[in-house]
Design a protein around this motif. Structure first.
Motif, short mmCIF file in Angstrom:
data_model
loop_
_atom_site.label_atom_id
_atom_site.label_comp_id
_atom_site.label_asym_id
_atom_site.label_seq_id
_atom_site.Cartn_x
_atom_site.Cartn_y
_atom_site.Cartn_z
N ARG A 10 39.01 -38.93 -24.07
CA ARG A 10 38.98 -39.92 -25.15
C ARG A 10 38.25 -39.30 -26.33
O ARG A 10 37.45 -38.37 -26.17
N VAL A 11 38.51 -39.81 -27.52
CA VAL A 11 37.83 -39.35 -28.73
C VAL A 11 37.43 -40.56 -29.56
O VAL A 11 37.97 -41.66 -29.39
N THR A 12 36.48 -40.35 -30.45
CA THR A 12 36.11 -41.37 -31.43
C THR A 12 35.81 -40.67 -32.74
O THR A 12 35.84 -39.43 -32.81
N SER A 13 35.51 -41.44 -33.77
CA SER A 13 35.28 -40.85 -35.08
C SER A 13 33.79 -40.74 -35.40
O SER A 13 32.96 -41.45 -34.83
N TYR A 14 33.49 -39.87 -36.34
CA TYR A 14 32.12 -39.73 -36.82
C TYR A 14 31.62 -41.08 -37.34
O TYR A 14 30.50 -41.48 -37.09
N GLY A 15 32.50 -41.79 -38.06
CA GLY A 15 32.13 -43.09 -38.61
C GLY A 15 31.84 -44.12 -37.54
O GLY A 15 30.93 -44.94 -37.70
N HIS A 16 32.60 -44.10 -36.44
CA HIS A 16 32.35 -45.08 -35.38
C HIS A 16 31.01 -44.79 -34.69
O HIS A 16 30.27 -45.72 -34.38
N PRO B 66 24.36 -31.73 -21.41
CA PRO B 66 25.42 -31.44 -22.38
C PRO B 66 25.78 -32.65 -23.25
O PRO B 66 25.68 -33.79 -22.82
N ILE B 67 26.21 -32.35 -24.45
CA ILE B 67 26.69 -33.37 -25.39
C ILE B 67 28.14 -33.01 -25.70
O ILE B 67 28.40 -31.96 -26.27
N PRO B 68 29.09 -33.87 -25.33
CA PRO B 68 30.51 -33.54 -25.55
C PRO B 68 30.92 -33.71 -27.01
O PRO B 68 31.72 -34.57 -27.37
N TRP B 69 30.38 -32.87 -27.86
CA TRP B 69 30.59 -32.91 -29.31
C TRP B 69 32.07 -32.88 -29.67
O TRP B 69 32.48 -33.43 -30.69
N HIS B 70 32.87 -32.24 -28.83
CA HIS B 70 34.29 -32.06 -29.13
C HIS B 70 35.07 -33.38 -29.12
O HIS B 70 36.18 -33.45 -29.62
N ARG B 71 34.47 -34.45 -28.59
CA ARG B 71 35.14 -35.75 -28.52
C ARG B 71 34.97 -36.58 -29.79
O ARG B 71 35.41 -37.71 -29.85
N VAL B 72 34.33 -36.03 -30.81
CA VAL B 72 34.12 -36.74 -32.07
C VAL B 72 34.93 -36.02 -33.15
O VAL B 72 34.75 -34.82 -33.37
N ILE B 73 35.83 -36.79 -33.80
CA ILE B 73 36.74 -36.21 -34.78
C ILE B 73 36.77 -37.09 -36.03
O ILE B 73 36.10 -38.11 -36.09
N ALA C 230 38.12 -39.73 -38.95
CA ALA C 230 38.63 -41.10 -38.85
C ALA C 230 40.15 -41.16 -38.83
O ALA C 230 40.73 -42.10 -38.29
N SER C 231 40.82 -40.16 -39.38
CA SER C 231 42.28 -40.14 -39.38
C SER C 231 42.82 -39.44 -38.13
O SER C 231 44.04 -39.29 -37.99
N GLY C 232 41.94 -38.99 -37.26
CA GLY C 232 42.35 -38.28 -36.04
C GLY C 232 42.35 -36.78 -36.20
O GLY C 232 42.73 -36.05 -35.29
N THR C 233 41.88 -36.29 -37.34
CA THR C 233 41.91 -34.86 -37.59
C THR C 233 40.69 -34.15 -37.01
O THR C 233 39.60 -34.71 -36.92
N ILE C 234 40.92 -32.92 -36.63
CA ILE C 234 39.83 -32.05 -36.20
C ILE C 234 39.42 -31.27 -37.43
O ILE C 234 40.22 -30.56 -38.03
N SER C 235 38.16 -31.42 -37.81
CA SER C 235 37.72 -30.78 -39.05
C SER C 235 37.22 -29.37 -38.79
O SER C 235 36.79 -29.03 -37.69
N SER C 236 37.28 -28.58 -39.83
CA SER C 236 36.80 -27.21 -39.78
C SER C 236 35.30 -27.20 -39.52
O SER C 236 34.59 -28.13 -39.86
N ARG C 237 34.83 -26.16 -38.93
CA ARG C 237 33.39 -25.99 -38.72
C ARG C 237 32.82 -25.04 -39.75
O ARG C 237 31.77 -24.48 -39.57
#
Length: 156
Positions: free
Chosen positions: A23-29, A79-86, A88-95
């Motif tokens: 599952r994933v969620t957004s930075y905003g959520h 561990p913190i599953p950082w990869h599950r946060v993307i 708000a539009s569902g995009t994976i942002s650049s690091r």
């Protein structure tokens, strides 16, 4: 609600640990669940500082840097599953330029069973309708209370 940077990021880490596998969620959520809905950028990027904070062991070990999700060291324990946060539009942002963070995030999500689509311009995104995790603040508080009770029972 007002939190200092250390409290905010400790809350973020706790919340991100609640996101179920696949599952994933957004930075905003995550920012909303932390009580700071206007601080989504701080969830992902924050204000990286080189100094250290000492948290209760359930947040981070005492030698780990206080950092936003994008800057967490790979050996964070627990561990913190950082990869599950993307996004708000569902995009994976650049690091950041010249990094492989977006590809690592994609690979980690795919390994868990999340479908990541790569578009014509190489942007990567996840179908939030299918893989999204957006519980209410009350649902999360109940889950956190339940987890705290479980931790207390284990300690006895």
């Amino acid at each position: 609600m007002s939190l200092d940077s250390a409290e905010f990021h400790a809350a973020v880490y706790d919340l991100v640990r609640l996101i179920p596998t696949c599952r994933v969620t957004s930075y905003g959520h995550i920012a909303k669940l932390a009580g700071m809905p206007n601080h989504s950028r701080h969830v992902g990027q924050g204000e990286y500082s080189g100094f250290r904070f000492h948290f209760h062991a359930r947040h981070l070990n005492a030698t780990t840097f206080h950092a936003a999700l994008k800057f967490l060291p790979p050996n964070t324990n627990p561990p913190i599953p950082w990869h599950r946060v993307i996004g708000a539009s569902g995009t994976i942002s650049s690091r950041g330029p010249g990094t492989d963070g977006a590809q690592r995030q994609r690979d980690a999500l795919v390994a868990e069973g999340v479908d990541v689509v790569t578009g014509r311009t190489r942007e990567m995104w996840v179908d939030l309708g299918r893989f999204g995790w957006f519980p209410s603040v009350d649902e999360v508080r109940r889950q956190q209370a339940h987890n705290s009770e479980d931790e207390g029972a284990e300690a006895e």
